[in-house]
Design a protein around this motif. Structure first.
Motif, PDB file in Angstrom:
ATOM      1  N   ALA A  41       8.608  11.139   0.156  1.00  9.50           N
ATOM      2  CA  ALA A  41       8.643  12.126  -0.450  1.00  9.50           C
ATOM      3  C   ALA A  41       8.254  12.137  -1.962  1.00  9.50           C
ATOM      4  N   SER A  42       8.001  10.541  -2.486  1.00 12.21           N
ATOM      5  CA  SER A  42       7.520  10.786  -3.890  1.00 12.21           C
ATOM      6  C   SER A  42       7.602   9.141  -4.264  1.00 12.21           C
ATOM      7  N   MET A  43       7.234   8.880  -5.407  1.00  8.51           N
ATOM      8  CA  MET A  43       6.909   7.688  -6.018  1.00  8.51           C
ATOM      9  C   MET A  43       8.349   6.632  -5.959  1.00  8.51           C
ATOM     10  N   ALA A  44       9.292   7.559  -5.982  1.00  5.49           N
ATOM     11  CA  ALA A  44      10.790   6.637  -5.755  1.00  5.49           C
ATOM     12  C   ALA A  44      10.854   6.083  -4.647  1.00  5.49           C
ATOM     13  N   ASP A  45      10.322   6.619  -3.367  1.00  2.00           N
ATOM     14  CA  ASP A  45      10.125   5.817  -2.161  1.00  2.00           C
ATOM     15  C   ASP A  45       9.456   4.663  -2.206  1.00  2.00           C
ATOM     16  N   ILE A  46       8.273   4.744  -2.833  1.00  2.00           N
ATOM     17  CA  ILE A  46       7.306   3.649  -2.923  1.00  2.00           C
ATOM     18  C   ILE A  46       8.223   2.714  -3.728  1.00  2.00           C
ATOM     19  N   GLU A  47       8.809   3.055  -5.094  1.00  2.65           N
ATOM     20  CA  GLU A  47       9.510   2.089  -5.707  1.00  2.65           C
ATOM     21  C   GLU A  47      10.749   1.334  -4.939  1.00  2.65           C
ATOM     22  N   ARG A  48      11.196   2.069  -3.772  1.00  2.00           N
ATOM     23  CA  ARG A  48      12.176   1.541  -3.002  1.00  2.00           C
ATOM     24  C   ARG A  48      11.476   0.510  -1.940  1.00  2.00           C
ATOM     25  N   LEU A  49      10.434   0.991  -1.572  1.00  5.48           N
ATOM     26  CA  LEU A  49       9.744   0.178  -0.624  1.00  5.48           C
ATOM     27  C   LEU A  49       9.265  -1.245  -1.353  1.00  5.48           C
ATOM     28  N   MET A  50       9.223  -1.352  -2.581  1.00  7.62           N
ATOM     29  CA  MET A  50       8.897  -2.489  -3.192  1.00  7.62           C
ATOM     30  C   MET A  50      10.004  -3.386  -3.415  1.00  7.62           C
ATOM     31  N   GLN A  51      11.219  -3.069  -3.142  1.00  5.12           N
ATOM     32  CA  GLN A  51      12.447  -3.881  -3.359  1.00  5.12           C
ATOM     33  C   GLN A  51      12.446  -5.018  -2.409  1.00  5.12           C
ATOM     34  N   PRO A  52      13.019  -6.153  -2.715  1.00  4.24           N
ATOM     35  CA  PRO A  52      13.038  -7.285  -1.851  1.00  4.24           C
ATOM     36  C   PRO A  52      13.344  -6.824  -0.343  1.00  4.24           C
ATOM     37  N   ASP A  53      14.674  -5.985  -0.202  1.00  4.44           N
ATOM     38  CA  ASP A  53      14.975  -6.080   1.056  1.00  4.44           C
ATOM     39  C   ASP A  53      13.854  -5.472   2.175  1.00  4.44           C
ATOM     40  N   CYS A  54      12.928  -4.611   1.314  1.00 10.19           N
ATOM     41  CA  CYS A  54      11.989  -4.032   2.167  1.00 10.19           C
ATOM     42  C   CYS A  54      10.658  -4.629   2.676  1.00 10.19           C
ATOM     43  N   ARG A  55      10.665  -5.873   2.071  1.00  9.10           N
ATOM     44  CA  ARG A  55       9.736  -6.894   2.404  1.00  9.10           C
ATOM     45  C   ARG A  55       9.588  -7.183   3.862  1.00  9.10           C
ATOM     46  N   ILE A  56      10.387  -6.730   4.650  1.00  2.98           N
ATOM     47  CA  ILE A  56      10.535  -7.132   6.113  1.00  2.98           C
ATOM     48  C   ILE A  56       9.591  -6.008   6.766  1.00  2.98           C
ATOM     49  N   LEU A  57       9.535  -4.762   5.884  1.00  4.63           N
ATOM     50  CA  LEU A  57       8.642  -3.727   6.488  1.00  4.63           C
ATOM     51  C   LEU A  57       7.216  -4.179   6.569  1.00  4.63           C
ATOM     52  N   GLN A  58       6.452  -3.703   7.383  1.00  2.00           N
ATOM     53  CA  GLN A  58       4.904  -3.896   7.461  1.00  2.00           C
ATOM     54  C   GLN A  58       4.606  -2.741   6.629  1.00  2.00           C
ATOM     55  N   GLY A  59       4.936  -1.770   6.421  1.00  6.73           N
ATOM     56  CA  GLY A  59       4.508  -0.537   5.608  1.00  6.73           C
ATOM     57  C   GLY A  59       5.241   0.909   5.821  1.00  6.73           C
ATOM     58  N   ALA A  60       4.532   1.784   5.337  1.00  6.20           N
ATOM     59  CA  ALA A  60       5.260   3.256   5.364  1.00  6.20           C
ATOM     60  C   ALA A  60       4.187   4.059   5.599  1.00  6.20           C
ATOM     61  N   ILE A  61       4.488   5.341   6.091  1.00 11.96           N
ATOM     62  CA  ILE A  61       3.398   6.462   6.448  1.00 11.96           C
ATOM     63  C   ILE A  61       3.828   7.461   5.714  1.00 11.96           C
ATOM     64  N   SER A  62       2.825   8.183   5.242  1.00  9.58           N
ATOM     65  CA  SER A  62       2.975   9.342   4.209  1.00  9.58           C
ATOM     66  C   SER A  62       2.089  10.526   4.607  1.00  9.58           C
ATOM     67  N   GLY A  63       2.617  11.555   4.897  1.00 10.30           N
ATOM     68  CA  GLY A  63       1.933  12.834   4.818  1.00 10.30           C
ATOM     69  C   GLY A  63       1.893  13.968   4.114  1.00 10.30           C
ATOM     70  N   ARG A  64       3.095  14.688   4.249  1.00 10.56           N
ATOM     71  CA  ARG A  64       3.212  15.993   3.416  1.00 10.56           C
ATOM     72  C   ARG A  64       3.048  15.732   2.008  1.00 10.56           C
ATOM     73  N   ALA A  65       3.754  14.727   1.489  1.00 11.07           N
ATOM     74  CA  ALA A  65       3.914  14.222   0.097  1.00 11.07           C
ATOM     75  C   ALA A  65       2.470  14.104  -0.757  1.00 11.07           C
ATOM     76  N   ILE A  66       1.666  13.519   0.060  1.00 10.39           N
ATOM     77  CA  ILE A  66       0.104  13.532  -0.513  1.00 10.39           C
ATOM     78  C   ILE A  66      -0.520  14.983  -0.438  1.00 10.39           C
ATOM     79  N   TYR A  67      -0.450  15.582   0.841  1.00 13.20           N
ATOM     80  CA  TYR A  67      -0.890  16.676   0.862  1.00 13.20           C
ATOM     81  C   TYR A  67      -0.482  17.773  -0.167  1.00 13.20           C
ATOM     82  N   ASP A  68       0.742  17.746  -0.418  1.00 16.19           N
ATOM     83  CA  ASP A  68       1.367  18.693  -1.150  1.00 16.19           C
ATOM     84  C   ASP A  68       1.154  18.116  -2.779  1.00 16.19           C
ATOM     85  N   GLY A  69       0.693  17.068  -2.890  1.00 14.39           N
ATOM     86  CA  GLY A  69       0.505  16.446  -4.443  1.00 14.39           C
ATOM     87  C   GLY A  69       1.776  15.776  -5.080  1.00 14.39           C
TER      88      GLY A  69
END
Length: 243
Positions: A201-229
């Motif tokens: 939904a926002s940069m808050a999700d990006i910040e959460r993705l950058m936390q140590p426990d999320c380093r096991i993830l390969q990535g994330a997909i964004s759709g509506r959040a980008i399109y809606d600005g």
């Protein structure tokens, strides 16, 4: 960490659905190739494309739109899902320039096909696990199963799957934030890299993705959040680059 911008194709247009409902589609661009070019210009390395009609019909419905995207962003890595149900279709898309195919419904219906595809095309097969209430949905999310997301993922633990795209259908397209609890639980349960999908939904999700426990993830997909600005792509990519 890879941030994948999403292009969902319905009737040749770039759309976003709400909760996976084809009747709740918002058209964002009637020229998907132009949308793809804009994502490349923003600095994205990957593109996540889904043939929504294909997911329901079990065949490539938006082939022309996908081919135009590939031509428009030659050199950009594209992963494609939706209606890819057999080895000839997988081979054809990979030969056409798709970097990775995403197998969803067939992963439930015919796990042996996924294994065969992984053996034939190492590193180029992704399993899509779309779940509602923790249970896997198939056929473009139109049908529910009793199979749990973790149970399905474990079936491919030793198959050579490049990644798992885990979509929380209850979050998809409504900007409620990624379901980190379920996504991380899946990532911890298997050794296959997991990509978070649904709800970013926002940069808050990006910040959460950058936390140590999320380093096991390969990535994330964004759709509506980008399109809606709601998400500034450049700011998100810069944050990810900083680590």
């Amino acid at each position: 960490m890879i941030l994948f911008p999403a292009i969902d194709l319905k009737d040749g247009q770039c759309v976003r659905l709400k909760l996976g409902d084809m009747g709740q589609a918002t058209v964002y661009n009637d020229d998907p190739a132009a949308q793809a070019r804009s994502f490349r210009a923003l600095g994205f390395d990957w593109l996540h494309v889904v043939d929504l009609n294909g997911a329901f019909e079990g065949r490539a419905v938006n082939r022309g739109a996908v081919e135009r995207i590939l031509t428009a962003v030659e050199g950009m890595k594209v992963q494609l899902g939706g209606g890819i149900r057999d080895l000839p279709a997988i081979e054809a898309w990979l030969a056409a320039g798709i970097e990775r195919v995403i197998l969803g419904t067939v992963a439930v219906r015919d796990p042996a096909l996924v294994r065969a595809a992984c053996a034939r095309f190492p590193g180029r097969v992704v399993v899509g696990i779309d779940a509602r209430g923790g249970k896997v949905a198939v056929e473009g999310w139109a049908e529910a199963s009793e199979l749990g997301a973790v149970d399905l993922a474990r079936k491919f633990e030793d198959a050579g799957v490049a990644a798992i795209v885990y979509t929380d259908i209850d979050r998809d397209g409504i900007l409620k934030g990624i379901n980190f609890e379920a996504t991380l639980a899946l990532a911890r349960a298997v050794s296959i890299p997991v990509i978070a999908s649904g709800g970013l939904a926002s940069m808050a999700d990006i910040e959460r993705l950058m936390q140590p426990d999320c380093r096991i993830l390969q990535g994330a997909i964004s759709g509506r959040a980008i399109y809606d600005g709601r998400l500034d792509p450049k700011a998100a990519l810069e944050r990810i680059a900083r680590g």
